[in-house]
Design a protein around this motif. Structure first.
Motif, mmCIF file in Angstrom:
data_model
loop_
_atom_site.group_PDB
_atom_site.id
_atom_site.type_symbol
_atom_site.label_atom_id
_atom_site.label_comp_id
_atom_site.label_asym_id
_atom_site.label_seq_id
_atom_site.Cartn_x
_atom_site.Cartn_y
_atom_site.Cartn_z
ATOM 1 N N ARG A 277 0.825 -1.218 0.000
ATOM 2 C CA ARG A 277 0.000 0.000 0.000
ATOM 3 C C ARG A 277 0.849 1.255 0.000
ATOM 4 O O ARG A 277 0.480 2.253 -0.617
ATOM 5 N N ALA A 288 -4.889 5.310 -4.982
ATOM 6 C CA ALA A 288 -4.758 4.468 -3.798
ATOM 7 C C ALA A 288 -5.871 4.791 -2.799
ATOM 8 O O ALA A 288 -6.524 3.893 -2.268
ATOM 9 N N THR A 289 -6.102 6.061 -2.569
ATOM 10 C CA THR A 289 -7.152 6.456 -1.633
ATOM 11 C C THR A 289 -8.503 5.947 -2.099
ATOM 12 O O THR A 289 -9.291 5.418 -1.322
ATOM 13 N N SER A 291 -9.016 3.409 -3.686
ATOM 14 C CA SER A 291 -9.087 1.957 -3.569
ATOM 15 C C SER A 291 -9.260 1.548 -2.116
ATOM 16 O O SER A 291 -9.083 0.388 -1.782
ATOM 17 N N GLY A 292 -9.568 2.512 -1.265
ATOM 18 C CA GLY A 292 -9.849 2.175 0.124
ATOM 19 C C GLY A 292 -8.611 2.130 0.997
ATOM 20 O O GLY A 292 -8.664 1.635 2.114
ATOM 21 N N ILE A 293 -7.492 2.626 0.484
ATOM 22 C CA ILE A 293 -6.275 2.635 1.294
ATOM 23 C C ILE A 293 -6.255 3.904 2.137
ATOM 24 O O ILE A 293 -6.503 4.994 1.629
ATOM 25 N N PHE B 310 -19.204 7.726 -2.316
ATOM 26 C CA PHE B 310 -18.115 6.775 -2.110
ATOM 27 C C PHE B 310 -17.074 7.379 -1.178
ATOM 28 O O PHE B 310 -16.035 7.893 -1.598
ATOM 29 N N VAL B 334 -13.593 5.995 2.387
ATOM 30 C CA VAL B 334 -13.634 5.034 1.285
ATOM 31 C C VAL B 334 -13.637 3.614 1.832
ATOM 32 O O VAL B 334 -14.376 2.752 1.375
ATOM 33 N N ARG B 335 -12.795 3.400 2.864
ATOM 34 C CA ARG B 335 -12.745 2.061 3.449
ATOM 35 C C ARG B 335 -14.128 1.623 3.941
ATOM 36 O O ARG B 335 -14.573 0.515 3.700
ATOM 37 N N ILE B 338 -16.426 0.845 1.093
ATOM 38 C CA ILE B 338 -16.131 -0.472 0.509
ATOM 39 C C ILE B 338 -16.659 -1.571 1.421
ATOM 40 O O ILE B 338 -17.280 -2.529 0.971
ATOM 41 N N VAL B 355 -2.423 2.806 -10.625
ATOM 42 C CA VAL B 355 -1.055 3.158 -10.269
ATOM 43 C C VAL B 355 -0.264 2.839 -11.533
ATOM 44 O O VAL B 355 0.056 1.702 -11.823
ATOM 45 N N LEU B 366 -5.674 -4.368 -5.786
ATOM 46 C CA LEU B 366 -5.373 -3.275 -4.859
ATOM 47 C C LEU B 366 -6.516 -2.919 -3.906
ATOM 48 O O LEU B 366 -6.292 -2.580 -2.753
ATOM 49 N N ALA B 367 -7.747 -3.026 -4.388
ATOM 50 C CA ALA B 367 -8.856 -2.605 -3.532
ATOM 51 C C ALA B 367 -9.252 -3.686 -2.537
ATOM 52 O O ALA B 367 -10.063 -3.454 -1.651
ATOM 53 N N LEU B 369 -6.749 -6.138 -1.161
ATOM 54 C CA LEU B 369 -5.466 -6.806 -0.995
ATOM 55 C C LEU B 369 -5.557 -7.918 0.048
ATOM 56 O O LEU B 369 -4.882 -8.930 -0.064
ATOM 57 N N LYS B 420 -10.218 -4.386 -11.192
ATOM 58 C CA LYS B 420 -9.935 -4.118 -9.789
ATOM 59 C C LYS B 420 -11.224 -4.128 -8.980
ATOM 60 O O LYS B 420 -11.288 -4.713 -7.906
ATOM 61 N N TRP B 421 -12.243 -3.508 -9.530
ATOM 62 C CA TRP B 421 -13.472 -3.414 -8.750
ATOM 63 C C TRP B 421 -14.328 -4.656 -8.847
ATOM 64 O O TRP B 421 -15.072 -4.983 -7.924
#
Ligand SMILES: Nc1ncnc2c1ncn2[C@@H]1O[C@H](COP(=O)(O)OP(=O)(O)OP(=O)(O)O)[C@@H](O)[C@H]1O
Ligand SMILES: [Mg+2]
Lengths: 403, 511
Positions: A277, A288-289, A291-293, B310, B334-335, B338, B355, B366-367, B369, B420-421
């Motif tokens: 991450r 990245a943000t 993507s929930g990081i 979101f 966001v976390r 999700i 990325v 990535l989303a 991991l 990814k999603w």
């Protein structure tokens, strides 16, 4: 290369392996170039100094001299990968050394307690800076530039402009102690040699295991000859180094600390979700943000970690000098940052490895050491180091363009 | 008509891929020449070869322009000959003015000192030519994408253009803006300018192109003369190598009774101009198994609505409630969003989606991991399996999962974001312009994925500026205009006219 002997087989096989290895190497020049540079520099100084460089006593010294740069380079790598920079590490190192001196020498605190408090102080300092960087988006360059001035000032204040020392003997052992020789052989620290052997074997076994599991899932691997040559070389180098040092007083304590840190942080950066991450944040923070990081928290932690490692380096440095001086740590941040960039990290973030940063630190260290032995003045040393940094980064950039 | 450009036997290789294999292209003076092909076919690469982005020597074959063999070593060389390329991704500097952008690198200056009067006067002329009514002093940042595209064209015109290359100029424009841009091209053509147009929107191609070259897998497979009346079906057949009977998968209603997501009185303010309500008191719901569409013009506030839901990723002063599965949902980060089952696939893949320097293998998981990790340790084998699975499922054209996202073609980058999603396996999937820059064949595949997800009980929200897409793939539609939901309709009863009418009527009411 020596792969021919490691692969008994038809000549055709050997030739194709050699060719595959060669083209693999060309494709991965960026990763291995730096290692070759270190080897070349070591060979050069070994010859130029008539073999003094790799004398056990000098080798031991080299490790000791560089330990604090290496320790901080590991933390700096994470900071730079996450897309930031920390200019305050030299000042923090000096400040923590001063703090340790005041606590141990003036207040008579037990040195273990003082060491723990110092590490905590370092982490707190890192958090204080990381807080502004992560949560308020103040550019890290500015926050840590401020930190650099602040902690330089606080060091002066804490020491009242004087040197404070000496430390109790046990505290000094952090930097100048060697692991005990439990076997008690004559003239050779056998235990050190055994440790060297065990570590080298463990690394080899780990590499083989990884390769086998990669092969099972059909993931791309290095050509076998290349793999064999690389790990053969690493194995031999490690055993040889520990043999050399065993011939002097054994492995320094700091060496063990450093090796542990390298192992842990290499693993964290390359194999764990947290490491992954941090790279993603450096590569593209917005993505990245989204993507929930939790990029804010990770950046914050990276700085906290940097502060703690700078504090550790501060303890090692103070113990080595056996005194805390207001001058300690001045411009160390430059060496540390240079080491990380020489090691292949990118200014933009998202790229770099712990091992690269450590190799970068040793390139700087070997040059310092070698040039000092040769009697080259500090003036030219600075120039040459600057040019090496520039050359390394130019090489990196050119290589990337070509790819 | 004389031939202005001939590219002969162009071959271009990247490590591990042959992007172009002996491609020939011939363009006549004064025509609009369309270049079509699937994602990753090599269209952008061919144009980069032509414009010197890939310099002479890095490819094989000849470029003959104006009857002479040319060896361009960089963009400057090709520009000197009047070949101007407008790239797939816009290259304007947001915080510079329109005039500054137009003359960037080509400043109206005497002895290094910029002549602002001349700059602005000339910029105003160019803006007039492209029909953009904005002051040359306006910052590019303040323009919508459609207008930015026009600035790019004005910039091209400032350079004595003889051949203008447009790489997917309309992929991020709505229909009105697209139409305007194409009309402009026709206008330039009437004045004798030659252009090469890359697009995945075949209706546009049929409308403006004189000749079409189809590229498939790095080779030119056909050259079609539009004067003979070429059907879209024919183009598709050459592109994909087979005929495509339907543009959309069959729509079977899967909507269930349970509401997946309900949003009540959602209001979002602009982060800087906090008096502006970009989303204004919006309420809606989506059921499990339903595909919901949100129609509207660019700037209606659809992306802002989605991103604010979101994890508050956009906007300030957000008010309103979101309910998921009958309970009030916490979507404040966001976390958390999700974890509540939400996913948002961005419309801006480069800024928010990928990325870029990382490989497909590292981007896809990535989303989520954790799902490829044992505890804290990433299991690289599982990670590779996952990436490989999605590479196959979405047909991502790449040398392997180790290819870096930055080196993928535009459409294939989009598929990586989508992967990814999909891997994150959300219950409610918000897709913002999911097929931007995607070829017809792949569009069908993505629509199929959407319908399959709905069939398995997921709720899908599709935001799109392509009305046929909304009409083809959704079950129900909302129309959004200026931050408000102004109409709701079942897709069966919807039509482009009805949607447009709703937008126009709401605009009149507001005025
Ligand atoms: N720098 C690069 N390195 C490696 N491969 C590349 C590079 N650039 C392009 N490619 C590969 O070349 C092929 C052609 O890419 P190109 O961008 O020309 O496709 P395209 O026809 O423009 O597709 P799209 O419609 O998706 O934009 C792709 O398979 C892509 O992965
Ligand atoms: Mg393209």
């Amino acid at each position: 290369m020596t792969q021919a002997s490691t692969n008994p087989g038809s000549d055709g096989f050997t030739a194709s392996q050699a060719k595959a290895s060669w083209s693999f190497l060309r494709g991965h020049l960026r990763e291995y170039g730096i290692l070759f540079a270190l080897i070349a520099i070591m060979v050069f100084f070994q010859i130029a100094t008539d073999g003094i460089l790799l004398k056990p006593i000098n080798l031991t010294n080299l490790v000791l001299q560089n330990s604090y740069i290496v320790i901080m380079a590991i933390g700096m790598l994470l900071v730079i990968v996450s897309g930031h920079i920390d200019l305050s590490v030299g000042s923090v190192l000096g400040f923590v050394g001063a703090l340790a001196a005041v606590m141990i020498v003036q207040w008579d605190l037990p040195y273990l307690l003082a060491a723990v408090l110092c590490l905590a102080a370092g982490a707190l300092i890192g958090m204080a800076q990381g807080f502004w960087v992560a949560y308020f988006r103040i550019p890290s360059f500015i926050v840590t530039l401020a930190g650099m001035l602040v902690f330089k000032g606080l060091t002066l204040w804490l020491l009242a402009g004087q040197s404070v020392g000496p430390f109790p003997a046990q505290f000094q052992l952090i930097a100048s102690g060697f692991i005990p020789d439990i076997f008690g052989a004559e003239g050779l620290n056998l235990f050190s040699l055994v440790i060297g052997l065990v570590v080298a074997t463990a690394i080899l076994a780990f590499a083989i295991r990884t390769r086998m599991s990669q092969a099972k899932t059909g993931a791309p691997t290095e050509p076998f000859a290349f793999f064999a040559a690389k790990h053969g070389l690493i194995f031999v180098a490690l055993v040889y180094m520990s043999w050399l040092m065993a011939g002097f007083r054994g492995l320094p304590n700091v060496f063990i600390v450093m090796a542990l840190l390298i192992a842990i942080y290499s693993f964290v950066t390359s194999r764990t979700t947290i490491g992954r991450r941090i790279y993603a944040i450096g590569g593209n923070e917005k993505a990245a943000t989204l993507s929930g990081i939790n990029s804010q928290r990770l950046v914050f932690l990276t700085f906290a970690n940097m502060g703690m490692l700078a504090a550790l380096a501060g303890l090692v440095f103070a113990a080595r000098l056996n005194t805390a001086t207001p001058k300690a740590g001045v411009s160390f941040e430059l060496d540390v940052i240079a080491a990380v960039f020489i090691g292949g990290a990118s200014m933009a973030g998202g790229v770099g490895t712990v091992v690269g940063a450590v190799i970068g630190a040793f390139i700087m260290g070997v040059m310092n050491n070698g040039m000092s032995i040769l009697g080259i003045g500090i003036d030219w040393q600075q120039c040459i180091k600057g040019l090496v940094l520039l050359a390394a980064v130019i090489f990196d950039v050119m290589n990337k363009k070509k790819g | 008509m004389p031939t202005i450009l001939e590219m002969r036997g162009i071959t271009k290789e990247f490590p591990g891929v042959k992007a172009l294999n002996n491609v020939s292209l011939s363009v006549e003076e004064g025509e609009i020449h369309a270049l079509v092909g699937e994602n990753g076919a090599g269209k952008s690469t061919l144009m980069k070869v032509l414009s010197g982005v890939y310099p002479h020597g890095s490819y094989s074959g000849d470029i003959v322009f104006d009857g002479e063999v040319r060896a361009y070593r960089g963009i400057r060389d090709s520009e000197a000959d009047g070949i101007i390329i407008i790239h797939q991704e816009l290259a304007l500097i947001p915080l510079l003015s329109i005039a500054e952008n137009i003359f960037l690198g080509n400043e109206r200056a005497r002895g290094g000192i910029i002549d602002w009067r001349r700059t602005e006067a000339r910029a105003a002329e160019l803006l007039e030519q492209v029909g953009l009514r904005e002051s040359p002093k306006t910052l590019v940042d303040d323009l919508g994408l459609g207008k930015q595209q026009l600035v790019e064209i004005a910039k091209a015109l400032s350079k004595d253009v003889r051949l203008m290359i447009l790489d997917e100029p309309t992929s991020s424009l709505n229909e009105t803006d697209s139409r305007k841009l194409l009309d402009l091209l026709l206008e330039f053509k009437a004045k004798g300018m030659t252009s090469i147009l890359i697009s995945h929107k075949l209706n546009e191609i049929s409308r403006v192109a004189d000749t079409i070259t189809v590229i498939r897998d790095g080779a030119a497979v056909s050259r079609l003369d539009c004067a003979e009346g070429i059907s879209e079906g024919r183009i598709i057949r050459d592109m994909v190598g087979r005929s495509l009977d339907n543009r959309f998968p069959e729509r079977v209603a899967h909507a269930r009774e349970e509401t997946a997501l309900e949003v009540r009185n959602w209001t979002v303010r602009h982060p800087i101009h906090s008096e502006r309500r970009v989303v204004d008191d919006v309420s809606f719901h989506v059921k499990r198994g339903e595909v919901l569409g949100i129609a509207g013009l660019m700037g209606a506030g659809r992306t802002e609505l989605a991103m604010s839901l979101f994890g508050r990723s956009w906007g300030a002063g957000i008010e309103g409630e979101a309910w998921i599965g009958g309970a009030r949902a916490d979507l404040s980060t966001v976390r958390r969003a999700i974890d509540a089952g939400l996913a948002y696939v961005t419309e801006d893949r480069k800024t928010y989606g990928l990325v870029l320097d990382d490989t497909i293998r590292r981007n896809v998981p990535l989303a989520k991991l954790e799902a490829v990790a044992d505890g804290l340790v990433v299991n690289r084998n599982r990670e590779a399996e996952v990436a490989e699975r999605y590479r196959k499922r979405l047909n991502i054209k790449s040398s392997s999962i180790e290819q870096e996202a930055v080196n993928l073609s535009g459409g294939n980058q989009q598929k990586v974001v989508l992967s990814k999603w999909l891997f994150a396996d959300p219950d409610i999937l918000i897709l913002d312009e999911p097929t931007r820059g995607i070829d017809v064949g792949a569009k069908f595949e993505i629509y199929t994925v959407i319908r399959d997800l709905a069939a398995s009980g997921k709720a899908i929200i599709v935001i799109s500026s392509e009305m046929p897409e909304l009409l083809g793939v959704t079950d129900r539609l909302y129309v959004m205009n200026e931050g408000r939901f102004v109409a709701e309709m079942a897709t069966e009863e919807a039509s482009q006219e009805r949607i447009m009418t709703a937008i126009i009527k709401s605009g009149e009411e507001a005025a």
